[in-house]
Motif scaffolding. Structure first.
Motif, short mmCIF file in Angstrom:
data_model
loop_
_atom_site.label_atom_id
_atom_site.label_comp_id
_atom_site.label_asym_id
_atom_site.label_seq_id
_atom_site.Cartn_x
_atom_site.Cartn_y
_atom_site.Cartn_z
N GLU A 99 -43.08 -18.02 23.27
CA GLU A 99 -42.53 -16.89 24.03
C GLU A 99 -41.45 -17.33 25.02
O GLU A 99 -40.42 -16.67 25.15
CB GLU A 99 -43.63 -16.16 24.79
CG GLU A 99 -43.13 -14.92 25.50
CD GLU A 99 -44.25 -14.06 26.04
OE1 GLU A 99 -44.03 -13.46 27.10
OE2 GLU A 99 -45.32 -14.01 25.41
N ILE A 100 -41.69 -18.41 25.72
CA ILE A 100 -40.71 -18.81 26.73
C ILE A 100 -39.65 -19.76 26.17
O ILE A 100 -38.70 -20.11 26.87
CB ILE A 100 -41.36 -19.39 28.00
CG1 ILE A 100 -42.14 -20.67 27.71
CG2 ILE A 100 -42.25 -18.37 28.66
CD1 ILE A 100 -42.74 -21.32 28.94
N GLY A 101 -39.81 -20.15 24.92
CA GLY A 101 -38.76 -20.89 24.22
C GLY A 101 -38.48 -22.28 24.75
O GLY A 101 -37.34 -22.63 24.99
N ILE A 102 -39.52 -23.06 24.93
CA ILE A 102 -39.33 -24.44 25.41
C ILE A 102 -38.86 -25.32 24.25
O ILE A 102 -39.40 -25.28 23.16
CB ILE A 102 -40.64 -25.01 25.97
CG1 ILE A 102 -41.05 -24.24 27.21
CG2 ILE A 102 -40.50 -26.49 26.30
CD1 ILE A 102 -42.37 -24.65 27.80
N ALA A 103 -37.84 -26.10 24.55
CA ALA A 103 -37.35 -27.11 23.61
C ALA A 103 -37.10 -28.39 24.39
O ALA A 103 -36.73 -28.34 25.56
CB ALA A 103 -36.07 -26.63 22.93
N LYS A 104 -37.27 -29.54 23.76
CA LYS A 104 -37.07 -30.81 24.45
C LYS A 104 -35.67 -30.93 25.03
O LYS A 104 -35.48 -31.50 26.10
CB LYS A 104 -37.36 -31.97 23.51
CG LYS A 104 -38.81 -32.21 23.29
CD LYS A 104 -39.04 -33.47 22.51
CE LYS A 104 -40.53 -33.72 22.35
NZ LYS A 104 -40.82 -34.98 21.73
N GLU A 105 -34.71 -30.41 24.34
CA GLU A 105 -33.33 -30.55 24.82
C GLU A 105 -32.93 -29.48 25.83
O GLU A 105 -31.83 -29.46 26.34
CB GLU A 105 -32.33 -30.56 23.65
CG GLU A 105 -32.35 -29.31 22.79
CD GLU A 105 -33.43 -29.32 21.70
OE1 GLU A 105 -33.60 -28.26 21.06
OE2 GLU A 105 -34.09 -30.32 21.49
N ASP A 106 -33.86 -28.58 26.15
CA ASP A 106 -33.61 -27.52 27.12
C ASP A 106 -33.39 -28.11 28.50
O ASP A 106 -34.24 -28.77 29.05
CB ASP A 106 -34.80 -26.56 27.14
CG ASP A 106 -34.52 -25.29 27.92
OD1 ASP A 106 -33.57 -25.26 28.73
OD2 ASP A 106 -35.27 -24.32 27.74
N ASP A 107 -32.22 -27.88 29.09
CA ASP A 107 -31.88 -28.42 30.41
C ASP A 107 -32.73 -27.81 31.51
O ASP A 107 -32.79 -28.35 32.61
CB ASP A 107 -30.40 -28.19 30.72
CG ASP A 107 -29.51 -29.02 29.84
OD1 ASP A 107 -28.35 -28.61 29.63
OD2 ASP A 107 -29.94 -30.09 29.35
#
Length: 109
Positions: A99-107
């Motif tokens: 839902e909150i869209g966490i990605a490793k490359e997310d700043d």
């Protein structure tokens, strides 16, 4: 981590990590401190053991004693209730991450 929410997340992640490992094999305190440190958690025995005792009090893990080199070591294993809790927590975590869209490359993470 700072702040109310981050502190609660940190505590929850530690519990999930303990349940995860206790589901795979028996764990003991000093090994768990070392394992958690590999993931960036800096815990003292004074922090970890109350968590283990609370998980045991809640019926999510249980312990048995074993003599290792002349010293008694407490090993912790997951219970059936702990397995159910772990499965449910993984579902909630996956839903939240989705839902909150966490990605490793997310700043922003």
């Amino acid at each position: 981590m700072t702040g109310f929410v981050n502190k609660r997340l940190f505590q929850g992640f530690i519990c999930l990590h303990i349940l995860h490992h206790a589901d795979k094999e028996p764990v003991y305190g000093s090994w768990m401190i070392e394992e958690l440190s590999e993931h960036g958690y800096k815990l003292s025995p004074g922090t970890l053991y109350p968590i283990l005792h609370n998980l045991e009090k809640e019926g999510l893990i249980e312990h048995y004693d074993e003599n290792v080199g002349g010293k008694i070591r407490k090993y912790y294993v997951i219970t059936e209730a702990g397995k159910k809790e772990l499965i449910e927590a993984k579902k909630y975590l996956a839903e939240l991450v989705g839902e909150i869209g966490i990605a490793k490359e997310d700043d922003n993470v």
